[in-house]
Design an enzyme around this catalytic site. Sequence first.
Site, mmCIF file in Angstrom:
data_model
loop_
_atom_site.group_PDB
_atom_site.id
_atom_site.type_symbol
_atom_site.label_atom_id
_atom_site.label_comp_id
_atom_site.label_asym_id
_atom_site.label_seq_id
_atom_site.Cartn_x
_atom_site.Cartn_y
_atom_site.Cartn_z
ATOM 1 N N TYR A 151 0.832 -1.202 0.000
ATOM 2 C CA TYR A 151 0.000 0.000 0.000
ATOM 3 C C TYR A 151 0.872 1.260 0.000
ATOM 4 C CZ TYR A 151 -3.809 3.159 1.326
ATOM 5 O OH TYR A 151 -4.737 4.166 1.360
ATOM 6 N N LYS A 155 1.137 4.343 -2.852
ATOM 7 C CA LYS A 155 0.830 5.738 -2.531
ATOM 8 C C LYS A 155 2.064 6.641 -2.673
ATOM 9 C CE LYS A 155 -3.531 5.101 -1.765
ATOM 10 N NZ LYS A 155 -4.546 5.642 -2.706
#
Length: 246
Positions: A151, A155
């Site tokens: 994740y 990002k």
Amino acid sequence: MTLPQTPSFRLDGRRALVTGASSGIGLACAVALADAGAAVTCVARRKDALEDVARQIGGRAVPCDITDVDALAGLFDTPYQIVVNAAGLARHGPALDTAPDDFDAVMAVNLRAAYFLSQAAARGMVGLGGGTIIHISSQMGHVGGPDRAVYCASKHAIEGMVKAMALEWGPHRIRINTICPTFIRTPLTEKTFTDPDRRDWLLRNIALGRPGEVTDLMGAVVFLTSDAAAMVTGTALKVDGGWTAA
């Protein structure tokens, strides 16, 4: 002496598209833009929920899987002045245990789809003489977190992508930015809040002492898409309660 006038936060007469609009952060973004006067097209995979949101805000529902690049391009047959990408995917777990399928699934939504959505949106905005794009990123685009290697990678990549696109598209008067929330209460994050250890961890790291609500992001979305943010591009607006201030 002539006093300066505060730029308008109104979005009347502008067409907006919001992905991930069937629930959570995307839904809140769609409501905020509609309240500010924009004509909003709501995009997500869940048709029934999407149509309910669109009906309540007086917008339009277009079911679409944004990982399908051909379908994604079709969303922009008519260009938009405002595009907010709130679609996202998380598959958390120890980095030692990451499966290639999980890595690919997260990157397909959080990075690949975001890239080609930006491209398609910007192509239309060039003809309009400008526009604004927002990606809902995360505080995890600026720091790390346990069980969040994939994740965080997605990002952090979004943050770099947005900076590069801002430099390329600035001459076309296209602004592109990110909003980086802390942990926001949504149906998808409820599991985190019901785990005592994880809840304690996140509350220790949020200086304001509480998790975020979707309403905490609505003003940020309106600001960045309005004339009040006319000089803001290539940057990250952190709505993280102070998480990244440490």
